[in-house]
Motif scaffolding. Structure first.
Motif, PDB file in Angstrom:
ATOM      1  N   LEU A  89     -39.496  70.596  37.175  1.00  0.00           N
ATOM      2  CA  LEU A  89     -38.586  71.454  37.790  1.00  0.00           C
ATOM      3  C   LEU A  89     -38.802  71.495  39.144  1.00  0.00           C
ATOM      4  N   LEU A 120     -38.788  68.235  41.123  1.00  0.00           N
ATOM      5  CA  LEU A 120     -37.463  67.960  41.214  1.00  0.00           C
ATOM      6  C   LEU A 120     -36.836  68.873  42.496  1.00  0.00           C
ATOM      7  N   PHE A 138     -36.260  72.311  42.309  1.00  0.00           N
ATOM      8  CA  PHE A 138     -35.897  73.211  41.998  1.00  0.00           C
ATOM      9  C   PHE A 138     -36.777  74.700  42.059  1.00  0.00           C
ATOM     10  N   ASN A 192     -40.394  81.327  35.276  1.00  0.00           N
ATOM     11  CA  ASN A 192     -41.078  81.168  33.943  1.00  0.00           C
ATOM     12  C   ASN A 192     -40.167  80.042  33.041  1.00  0.00           C
ATOM     13  N   VAL A 193     -40.686  79.210  32.288  1.00  0.00           N
ATOM     14  CA  VAL A 193     -40.227  78.489  31.204  1.00  0.00           C
ATOM     15  C   VAL A 193     -40.663  78.423  30.060  1.00  0.00           C
ATOM     16  N   ARG A 194     -40.054  78.839  28.876  1.00  0.00           N
ATOM     17  CA  ARG A 194     -40.418  78.827  27.746  1.00  0.00           C
ATOM     18  C   ARG A 194     -39.734  77.669  26.718  1.00  0.00           C
ATOM     19  N   VAL A 195     -40.257  76.982  25.900  1.00  0.00           N
ATOM     20  CA  VAL A 195     -39.585  76.008  25.286  1.00  0.00           C
ATOM     21  C   VAL A 195     -39.863  76.232  23.645  1.00  0.00           C
ATOM     22  N   GLY A 196     -38.618  76.365  22.992  1.00  0.00           N
ATOM     23  CA  GLY A 196     -38.726  76.587  21.716  1.00  0.00           C
ATOM     24  C   GLY A 196     -37.826  75.672  20.994  1.00  0.00           C
ATOM     25  N   LYS A 197     -37.728  76.183  19.502  1.00  0.00           N
ATOM     26  CA  LYS A 197     -36.640  75.116  18.585  1.00  0.00           C
ATOM     27  C   LYS A 197     -35.499  76.029  18.228  1.00  0.00           C
ATOM     28  N   GLN A 198     -34.355  75.185  18.047  1.00  0.00           N
ATOM     29  CA  GLN A 198     -33.122  75.866  17.596  1.00  0.00           C
ATOM     30  C   GLN A 198     -32.905  74.962  16.294  1.00  0.00           C
ATOM     31  N   ASN A 208     -29.308  75.822  25.421  1.00  0.00           N
ATOM     32  CA  ASN A 208     -29.711  75.419  23.744  1.00  0.00           C
ATOM     33  C   ASN A 208     -29.263  73.809  24.071  1.00  0.00           C
ATOM     34  N   LYS A 210     -33.253  71.776  20.467  1.00  0.00           N
ATOM     35  CA  LYS A 210     -34.318  72.667  21.435  1.00  0.00           C
ATOM     36  C   LYS A 210     -33.700  74.010  22.113  1.00  0.00           C
ATOM     37  N   ILE A 260     -34.526  76.366  25.565  1.00  0.00           N
ATOM     38  CA  ILE A 260     -35.330  76.255  26.744  1.00  0.00           C
ATOM     39  C   ILE A 260     -34.928  77.791  27.458  1.00  0.00           C
ATOM     40  N   ILE A 261     -35.775  78.577  27.644  1.00  0.00           N
ATOM     41  CA  ILE A 261     -35.556  80.129  28.149  1.00  0.00           C
ATOM     42  C   ILE A 261     -36.180  79.744  29.622  1.00  0.00           C
ATOM     43  N   LEU A 262     -35.347  80.310  30.506  1.00  0.00           N
ATOM     44  CA  LEU A 262     -35.672  80.158  31.816  1.00  0.00           C
ATOM     45  C   LEU A 262     -35.624  81.509  32.800  1.00  0.00           C
ATOM     46  N   ASP A 264     -27.356  76.244  39.297  1.00  0.00           N
ATOM     47  CA  ASP A 264     -28.627  75.598  39.406  1.00  0.00           C
ATOM     48  C   ASP A 264     -28.958  75.179  37.995  1.00  0.00           C
ATOM     49  N   LYS A 293     -27.496  72.101  37.012  1.00  0.00           N
ATOM     50  CA  LYS A 293     -28.009  70.866  37.535  1.00  0.00           C
ATOM     51  C   LYS A 293     -29.369  70.363  36.753  1.00  0.00           C
ATOM     52  N   MET A 294     -30.269  71.580  36.543  1.00  0.00           N
ATOM     53  CA  MET A 294     -31.500  71.147  35.716  1.00  0.00           C
ATOM     54  C   MET A 294     -30.991  70.608  34.486  1.00  0.00           C
ATOM     55  N   GLU A 327     -30.134  66.777  35.187  1.00  0.00           N
ATOM     56  CA  GLU A 327     -31.384  65.957  35.812  1.00  0.00           C
ATOM     57  C   GLU A 327     -32.448  65.995  34.822  1.00  0.00           C
ATOM     58  N   LEU A 328     -32.889  66.907  34.093  1.00  0.00           N
ATOM     59  CA  LEU A 328     -34.200  67.071  33.347  1.00  0.00           C
ATOM     60  C   LEU A 328     -33.982  67.348  31.797  1.00  0.00           C
ATOM     61  N   LEU A 329     -33.281  68.421  31.712  1.00  0.00           N
ATOM     62  CA  LEU A 329     -33.403  69.369  30.397  1.00  0.00           C
ATOM     63  C   LEU A 329     -32.729  68.611  29.333  1.00  0.00           C
TER      64      LEU A 329
END
Lengths: 80, 80
Positions: free
Chosen positions: A26, A29, A31, A36-42, B7, B41, B43-45, B58, B61-62, B65-67
């Protein structure tokens, strides 16, 4: 039919390398303003039952045995 | 600070091999009564802003472009 939504995330303090990679991407790119960013599973399960109590007990057991690694991950269950 | 929960899930009709694997593993562990499993997935921002409109723009857009891979994935954004 009950739909169970299970969110599995790394416990606080456990290094989230996927989250760090997304954060870095990010930044690349342009942004800004993401702290902070955390990635989990759903995991979304469709269950052939109408009893929410049984469903919650079953899904909790699935999380403990398969869906989450409880050493490093937390899980949350939502029934809809 | 605004927390954005994204999500990302495979679109309906796209083969979810991870979901199939989880379904099969649940069967092997004798969890019956599961009719479908989808894995996505979460993703918590954490965003350094207080303006929900800007934050939503924002994060959208993320996602584009990416997520998320919008060819095969859908995304949902929740601000808390």
């Amino acid at each position: 039919m009950i739909k169970a939504i299970v969110n599995v995330s790394l416990k606080a303090g456990v290094l989230d390398s996927q989250g760090k990679a997304v954060h870095h991407a990010l930044d690349s790119l342009h942004f800004s303003g993401v702290s902070n960013v955390r990635v989990g599973k759903q995991i979304i399960l469709e269950l052939d039952t109408e009893d929410k109590t049984t469903a919650m007990a079953d899904v909790t057991k699935m999380c403990e045995e398969l869906l989450a690694n409880t050493v490093i991950e937390d899980y949350e269950i939502e029934l809809v």
